[in-house]
Scaffold this active site. Structure first.
Site, PDB file in Angstrom:
ATOM      1  N   ARG A   1      58.682  59.683  69.607  1.00 15.12           N
ATOM      2  CA  ARG A   1      57.271  60.081  69.711  1.00 15.12           C
ATOM      3  C   ARG A   1      56.811  59.892  71.149  1.00 15.12           C
ATOM      4  NH1 ARG A   1      53.910  56.788  65.838  1.00 15.12           N
ATOM      5  NH2 ARG A   1      54.715  58.261  64.297  1.00 15.12           N
TER       6      ARG A   1
ATOM      7  N   ARG B   1      48.210  52.492  70.610  1.00 23.03           N
ATOM      8  CA  ARG B   1      48.938  53.753  70.503  1.00 23.03           C
ATOM      9  C   ARG B   1      48.317  54.799  71.438  1.00 23.03           C
ATOM     10  NH1 ARG B   1      51.854  54.037  65.537  1.00 23.03           N
ATOM     11  NH2 ARG B   1      52.654  51.953  65.080  1.00 23.03           N
TER      12      ARG B   1
ATOM     13  N   LYS C   1      49.701  47.820  64.656  1.00 13.48           N
ATOM     14  CA  LYS C   1      49.341  48.935  65.533  1.00 13.48           C
ATOM     15  C   LYS C   1      47.826  48.974  65.750  1.00 13.48           C
ATOM     16  CE  LYS C   1      49.487  51.984  61.494  1.00 13.48           C
ATOM     17  NZ  LYS C   1      50.203  53.095  60.862  1.00 13.48           N
TER      18      LYS C   1
ATOM     19  N   LYS D   1      44.755  51.789  67.092  1.00 12.36           N
ATOM     20  CA  LYS D   1      44.508  53.201  67.396  1.00 12.36           C
ATOM     21  C   LYS D   1      43.116  53.391  67.974  1.00 12.36           C
ATOM     22  CE  LYS D   1      47.607  54.851  63.743  1.00 12.36           C
ATOM     23  NZ  LYS D   1      47.728  55.659  62.506  1.00 12.36           N
TER      24      LYS D   1
ATOM     25  N   CYS E   1      51.184  65.501  56.578  1.00  9.53           N
ATOM     26  CA  CYS E   1      52.082  64.658  57.375  1.00  9.53           C
ATOM     27  C   CYS E   1      53.527  65.122  57.161  1.00  9.53           C
ATOM     28  CB  CYS E   1      51.915  63.196  56.969  1.00  9.53           C
ATOM     29  SG  CYS E   1      52.493  62.829  55.297  1.00  9.53           S
TER      30      CYS E   1
ATOM     31  N   CYS F   1      60.424  60.659  56.925  1.00 13.65           N
ATOM     32  CA  CYS F   1      59.667  59.416  56.867  1.00 13.65           C
ATOM     33  C   CYS F   1      60.182  58.519  55.743  1.00 13.65           C
ATOM     34  CB  CYS F   1      58.184  59.704  56.664  1.00 13.65           C
ATOM     35  SG  CYS F   1      57.189  58.201  56.557  1.00 13.65           S
TER      36      CYS F   1
ATOM     37  N   CYS G   1      52.281  59.595  51.241  1.00 16.04           N
ATOM     38  CA  CYS G   1      52.155  58.201  50.808  1.00 16.04           C
ATOM     39  C   CYS G   1      50.739  57.746  51.106  1.00 16.04           C
ATOM     40  CB  CYS G   1      53.197  57.317  51.498  1.00 16.04           C
ATOM     41  SG  CYS G   1      52.741  56.805  53.174  1.00 16.04           S
TER      42      CYS G   1
ATOM     43  N   CYS H   1      48.588  59.282  57.168  1.00 12.34           N
ATOM     44  CA  CYS H   1      48.717  59.776  58.539  1.00 12.34           C
ATOM     45  C   CYS H   1      48.011  61.113  58.753  1.00 12.34           C
ATOM     46  CB  CYS H   1      50.193  59.883  58.913  1.00 12.34           C
ATOM     47  SG  CYS H   1      51.015  58.280  59.055  1.00 12.34           S
TER      48      CYS H   1
END
Length: 566
Positions: free
Chosen positions: A80, A149, A213, A215, A435, A441, A480, A484
């Site tokens: 990424r 991120r 993480k 964001k 996503c 994934c 899921c 995302c």
């Protein structure tokens, strides 16, 4: 191992905390394992690789076959690239396209956070791929991992003072919030290992980095195309009457990850924190991150995002803690007003005599599939005309800086490669996102990118059948509950629960300012159109003037609407 790590202080913390704290600032054994003739990295390196922008995955389509033959998983890596504001130079775009052809699966994936993802890279090709990205003046450092991120921003390429000043602020935030470790250059770019008696210092993230993480996004006043309410830190640039940057509204505590059947996990929208002057925003951003560094939950990773810190301690406590760390007074937040979300697709003037065109990329996958040759077509346009490329939060692509005389050539190349003009795309498809999910994934429990195209075309036909073809209704699918594709912010969300089944979420809004809620659980994908049809029919006849579908659902309420679907 760092000289500063007190291993006794790690007792009771999650395993990730020990890996980070003893990694020597994200080095671990990655460099050594790169030299081994094995298809995969070890568990500790797998954790650390995320900080370098790399996820270790396997091809889930091939798992069953591998098990039947007694073989190991087909290991592969996802890279990424961190792209602040989604701005990509022509050279950087070409570099990613070349990497996808040489070492990845032949496609590029635009993410909902304005990154590029390269899927299917093998371990032996990972170093060459990252070097090529860096040669194009981009980086994968911080693309994943427990750090800040990619910082997002409205991608509209308008040439004026306001946009220039916002860009300057974003660049300063990126510099301040990027990890300072030398490990990235040592491992991937053959940087010289500096021999010194002075310890390496990570001034913001320290030895253990963040609990999870983090964001951040920057929106422009009135334009919520980046879904600010979904982020840990959301910053809204406010414009003066004279067209200059007046300051920033700051919101905190958004996050859309949750876990099925774990009610202690939840989604949350960001809450207003303060207003700051342009020269104060970097300090506030740094200290918001620092408070989460110091108080976030390091024992339970499911409870480690900023939204939980604020839920546990309160927004007032959080504001006071940030205030104690800055030298200026945080001003009360201003009221935000949003215009209808603009996806920035189609042709527009950009204020300097040039044009930009927003191109729809279904679910962000730039590929040559079924007559739509977006990979070849976009590469041809970039090679020939050298436009700047911008990635949007809706997984689409903007080509900027186009001379008006070149517009016919761009349109010719688009048509030649089956890339549709936005005016010809049904609204339901245009306003849909998914996503990647299966097969790449490891967290996905259901399909998304591969399942939504057929479903959304059924829904587009349904909308046309009931007289709502021109209605703006957003449809978002996630494989899921981690969300995302931001399925919890929008009119309709589909959240995978198991293969072929989804929770159907309703009562959000198109502008992404309100969370939706579970309307029906574990709905087979084939049954979703039948579930929605009576609601859409009733919406068409009963809504108030100008009322969107999500707002109508929220006003009428689930109890009444469930009577309609019986």
């Amino acid at each position: 191992m760092s000289d500063f790590v007190d291993l006794s202080a790690l007792d009771g913390l999650s395993g990730n905390e020990t890996i980070k704290a003893t990694s020597n600032h994200l080095r671990g054994l990655i460099k050594e394992e790169l030299l081994e003739d094995t298809p995969a990295f070890g568990d500790a390196s797998e954790t650390l690789l995320k900080f370098h922008g790399i996820y270790q995955q396997d091809d889930r389509d091939r798992r069953k076959e591998a098990r039947a033959k007694g073989l190991s998983k087909h290991h592969q890596l996802m890279i990424r690239t961190r792209i602040p504001g989604g701005v990509v130079s022509p050279d950087a775009y070409i570099a990613h396209d070349e990497i996808s052809r040489k070492w990845a699966n032949g496609t590029l994936r635009v993410t909902t956070r304005q990154d590029f993802q390269l899927h299917g890279v093998l371990k032996g090709d990972i170093k060459k791929s990252i070097r090529a990205i860096n040669d194009a003046l981009l980086t994968t450092l911080g693309g994943c991992g427990d750090v800040e991120r990619n910082i997002m921003c409205c991608p509209e390429p308008v040439a004026d003072r306001f946009h220039d000043e916002v860009d300057h602020s974003i660049a300063a935030m990126v510099t301040e919030l990027t990890p300072k470790t030398r490990a990235y250059h040592e491992i991937w770019l053959d940087g010289e290992v500096v021999k010194t008696s002075e310890p390496e210092v990570e001034p913001l993230y320290r030895e253990q980095y963040l609990p999870r993480k983090f964001k951040t996004t920057v929106a422009l006043e009135g334009d919520n195309c980046v879904d600010i309410y979904a982020h840990d830190l959301a910053i809204v640039a406010m414009k003066s009457k004279g067209g200059a940057l007046r300051g920033f509204n700051v919101l905190v505590g958004g996050g859309l990850g949750r876990t099925h059947n774990k009610p202690e996990t939840f989604v949350a929208v960001a809450q207003p924190l303060c207003f700051v002057q342009p020269d104060q925003v970097v300090d506030v951003a740094r200290e918001v991150v620092a408070v989460q560094r110091d108080y976030g939950d390091r024992a339970n990773r499911r409870h480690a995002r900023l939204k939980y810190t604020i839920a546990d301690r309160g927004l007032d406590w959080f504001r006071d803690e940030v205030q104690s760390r800055v030298t200026f007074t945080l001003q009360p937040p201003e009221k935000l007003n949003w215009k209808p979300v603009d996806d920035h697709l189609g042709w527009h003037e950009q204020g300097d005599g040039r044009l930009y065109v927003g191109i729809f990329i279904e679910n962000g996958r730039i590929a040559d599939v079924d007559g739509v040759r977006s990979r070849t077509g976009l590469r041809k346009i970039v090679d020939e005309l050298r436009p700047q490329v911008r990635l949007t939060a809706q997984q689409n692509v903007i080509l900027a800086g186009i001379d008006p005389a070149d517009r016919p050539r761009v349109e010719e190349l688009m048509a030649e490669h089956g890339i549709a003009a936005v005016e010809s795309i049904p609204h339901a498809i245009r306003n849909s996102m998914a996503c990647p999910a299966i097969p790449t994934c490891g967290l996905a429990v259901a399909e998304a990118e591969r399942a939504l195209p057929s479903l959304i075309r059924r829904l587009a036909s349904l909308l046309e059948e009931v007289g709502l073809a021109d209605e703006r209704i957003s449809f978002r699918m996630s494989g899921c509950p981690n969300g995302c594709s931001r399925p919890y912010l929008g009119d309709v969300g589909f959240v995978g629960t198991t293969l072929g089944k989804y929770d159907v979420m309703l009562a959000g809004d198109f502008d992404g300012t309100r969370l939706n809620r579970v309307f029906a659980t574990n709905v087979p994908i084939a049954g979703i159109p039948d579930l929605l049809k009576p609601l859409l029919v009733t919406f068409r006849t009963d809504r108030q003037a100008g009322e969107g579908f999500g707002n109508w659902v929220d006003r009428v309420g689930f109890e009444s609407l469930r009577q309609v679907t019986v």
